[in-house]
Motif scaffolding. Sequence first.
Motif, PDB file in Angstrom:
ATOM      1  N   THR A  10      68.483  54.846  63.964  1.00 40.16           N
ATOM      2  CA  THR A  10      68.706  55.878  64.978  1.00 40.16           C
ATOM      3  C   THR A  10      68.435  57.250  64.373  1.00 40.16           C
ATOM      4  O   THR A  10      68.453  57.428  63.149  1.00 40.16           O
ATOM      5  N   ALA A  11      68.234  58.226  65.255  1.00 44.86           N
ATOM      6  CA  ALA A  11      68.047  59.604  64.795  1.00 44.86           C
ATOM      7  C   ALA A  11      69.307  60.097  64.083  1.00 44.86           C
ATOM      8  O   ALA A  11      69.224  60.809  63.087  1.00 44.86           O
ATOM      9  N   GLU A  12      70.479  59.709  64.578  1.00 45.47           N
ATOM     10  CA  GLU A  12      71.722  60.128  63.916  1.00 45.47           C
ATOM     11  C   GLU A  12      71.810  59.566  62.500  1.00 45.47           C
ATOM     12  O   GLU A  12      72.195  60.274  61.573  1.00 45.47           O
ATOM     13  N   GLN A  13      71.445  58.307  62.316  1.00 47.98           N
ATOM     14  CA  GLN A  13      71.446  57.733  60.962  1.00 47.98           C
ATOM     15  C   GLN A  13      70.490  58.494  60.051  1.00 47.98           C
ATOM     16  O   GLN A  13      70.803  58.749  58.892  1.00 47.98           O
ATOM     17  N   LEU A  14      69.318  58.875  60.584  1.00 48.83           N
ATOM     18  CA  LEU A  14      68.372  59.632  59.772  1.00 48.83           C
ATOM     19  C   LEU A  14      68.951  61.007  59.436  1.00 48.83           C
ATOM     20  O   LEU A  14      68.884  61.457  58.295  1.00 48.83           O
ATOM     21  N   VAL A  51      79.165  65.607  63.107  1.00 48.21           N
ATOM     22  CA  VAL A  51      78.183  65.355  64.152  1.00 48.21           C
ATOM     23  C   VAL A  51      78.838  65.724  65.481  1.00 48.21           C
ATOM     24  O   VAL A  51      79.869  65.175  65.845  1.00 48.21           O
ATOM     25  N   LYS A  52      78.230  66.696  66.161  1.00 49.48           N
ATOM     26  CA  LYS A  52      78.759  67.164  67.451  1.00 49.48           C
ATOM     27  C   LYS A  52      78.318  66.249  68.588  1.00 49.48           C
ATOM     28  O   LYS A  52      79.098  65.916  69.454  1.00 49.48           O
ATOM     29  N   SER A  53      77.030  65.888  68.586  1.00 51.89           N
ATOM     30  CA  SER A  53      76.532  64.983  69.623  1.00 51.89           C
ATOM     31  C   SER A  53      75.190  64.413  69.214  1.00 51.89           C
ATOM     32  O   SER A  53      74.413  65.054  68.522  1.00 51.89           O
ATOM     33  N   ALA A  54      74.980  63.208  69.651  1.00 53.32           N
ATOM     34  CA  ALA A  54      73.682  62.559  69.530  1.00 53.32           C
ATOM     35  C   ALA A  54      73.273  62.255  70.966  1.00 53.32           C
ATOM     36  O   ALA A  54      73.796  61.333  71.580  1.00 53.32           O
ATOM     37  N   LEU A  55      72.384  63.057  71.516  1.00 43.30           N
ATOM     38  CA  LEU A  55      72.050  63.033  72.936  1.00 43.30           C
ATOM     39  C   LEU A  55      71.737  61.646  73.458  1.00 43.30           C
ATOM     40  O   LEU A  55      72.275  61.213  74.467  1.00 43.30           O
ATOM     41  N   GLU A  78      73.066  67.116  67.345  1.00 46.72           N
ATOM     42  CA  GLU A  78      73.712  68.400  67.054  1.00 46.72           C
ATOM     43  C   GLU A  78      74.766  68.181  65.987  1.00 46.72           C
ATOM     44  O   GLU A  78      75.558  67.233  66.071  1.00 46.72           O
ATOM     45  N   PHE A  79      74.765  69.029  64.972  1.00 44.67           N
ATOM     46  CA  PHE A  79      75.724  68.875  63.879  1.00 44.67           C
ATOM     47  C   PHE A  79      76.107  70.226  63.298  1.00 44.67           C
ATOM     48  O   PHE A  79      75.440  71.228  63.521  1.00 44.67           O
ATOM     49  N   VAL A  80      77.198  70.215  62.547  1.00 41.96           N
ATOM     50  CA  VAL A  80      77.620  71.359  61.754  1.00 41.96           C
ATOM     51  C   VAL A  80      77.778  70.865  60.322  1.00 41.96           C
ATOM     52  O   VAL A  80      78.500  69.895  60.068  1.00 41.96           O
ATOM     53  N   ALA A  81      77.074  71.509  59.402  1.00 49.97           N
ATOM     54  CA  ALA A  81      77.190  71.197  57.971  1.00 49.97           C
ATOM     55  C   ALA A  81      77.815  72.410  57.292  1.00 49.97           C
ATOM     56  O   ALA A  81      77.417  73.541  57.547  1.00 49.97           O
ATOM     57  N   ARG A  82      78.806  72.149  56.449  1.00 47.27           N
ATOM     58  CA  ARG A  82      79.464  73.233  55.729  1.00 47.27           C
ATOM     59  C   ARG A  82      79.052  73.187  54.262  1.00 47.27           C
ATOM     60  O   ARG A  82      78.901  72.103  53.692  1.00 47.27           O
ATOM     61  N   CYS A  83      78.892  74.359  53.664  1.00 45.11           N
ATOM     62  CA  CYS A  83      78.524  74.427  52.254  1.00 45.11           C
ATOM     63  C   CYS A  83      79.015  75.736  51.658  1.00 45.11           C
ATOM     64  O   CYS A  83      79.489  76.618  52.368  1.00 45.11           O
ATOM     65  N   HIS A 142      74.948  75.324  61.922  1.00 43.16           N
ATOM     66  CA  HIS A 142      75.079  74.622  63.207  1.00 43.16           C
ATOM     67  C   HIS A 142      73.662  74.450  63.739  1.00 43.16           C
ATOM     68  O   HIS A 142      72.986  75.437  64.015  1.00 43.16           O
ATOM     69  N   GLU A 143      73.213  73.209  63.845  1.00 35.91           N
ATOM     70  CA  GLU A 143      71.833  72.948  64.234  1.00 35.91           C
ATOM     71  C   GLU A 143      71.763  71.852  65.280  1.00 35.91           C
ATOM     72  O   GLU A 143      72.555  70.918  65.274  1.00 35.91           O
ATOM     73  N   VAL A 144      70.783  71.987  66.163  1.00 37.19           N
ATOM     74  CA  VAL A 144      70.386  70.899  67.049  1.00 37.19           C
ATOM     75  C   VAL A 144      69.021  70.453  66.530  1.00 37.19           C
ATOM     76  O   VAL A 144      68.035  71.175  66.645  1.00 37.19           O
ATOM     77  N   SER A 145      68.993  69.284  65.915  1.00 30.09           N
ATOM     78  CA  SER A 145      67.775  68.765  65.284  1.00 30.09           C
ATOM     79  C   SER A 145      66.987  67.907  66.258  1.00 30.09           C
ATOM     80  O   SER A 145      67.568  67.130  67.022  1.00 30.09           O
ATOM     81  N   ASN A 146      65.670  68.024  66.200  1.00 31.84           N
ATOM     82  CA  ASN A 146      64.761  67.219  67.011  1.00 31.84           C
ATOM     83  C   ASN A 146      64.103  66.161  66.140  1.00 31.84           C
ATOM     84  O   ASN A 146      63.633  66.467  65.038  1.00 31.84           O
TER      85      ASN A 146
END
Length: 145
Positions: free
Chosen positions: A34-38, A82-86, A105-110, A120-124
């Motif tokens: 899945t895209a989320e796994q990637l 992970v905020k959402s996987a459409l 959509e996810f939020v990564a902290r560093c 905070h990104e929405v990845s395609n």
Amino acid sequence: MSKKTTTSAACPCGGPSYATCCGPYLEGAAIPATAEQLMRSRYTAYTLGNEAYLLATWHSSTRPTEPIIVAGEKLQWLGLEVKSALRLRQRKAESDDALRQDTVEFVARCKLNGRAQRLHEVSNFVREEGEGGLRWYYVDGSFPE
């Protein structure tokens, strides 16, 4: 920043163990289904400084030519949400073979040079033929904030 992950350690992406979560993807033993796994495995690759995996999973149309991991950069990844996987909600109406695009959509902290940061990104993602059959690739992302 590169660090070693043992097979019994929790996965950097938040999974229970690296060996049963992102490890098989980063080691080439499995392909994310899945895209989320990637996306999770790419986050883990960032935490481990695995640039080869990041480049291999980046779509050729948007893959950078300059280095992704900066040697000597004081970067510490702290967590992923992970905020959402459409498509997870829409998948029931489609077959997996028909699914060729997805967003996560996810939020990564560093911490970068000791300063807390939040990405905070929405990845395609796209799914197309690649080495070993159909596979997901990161294309690009937008920043909703």
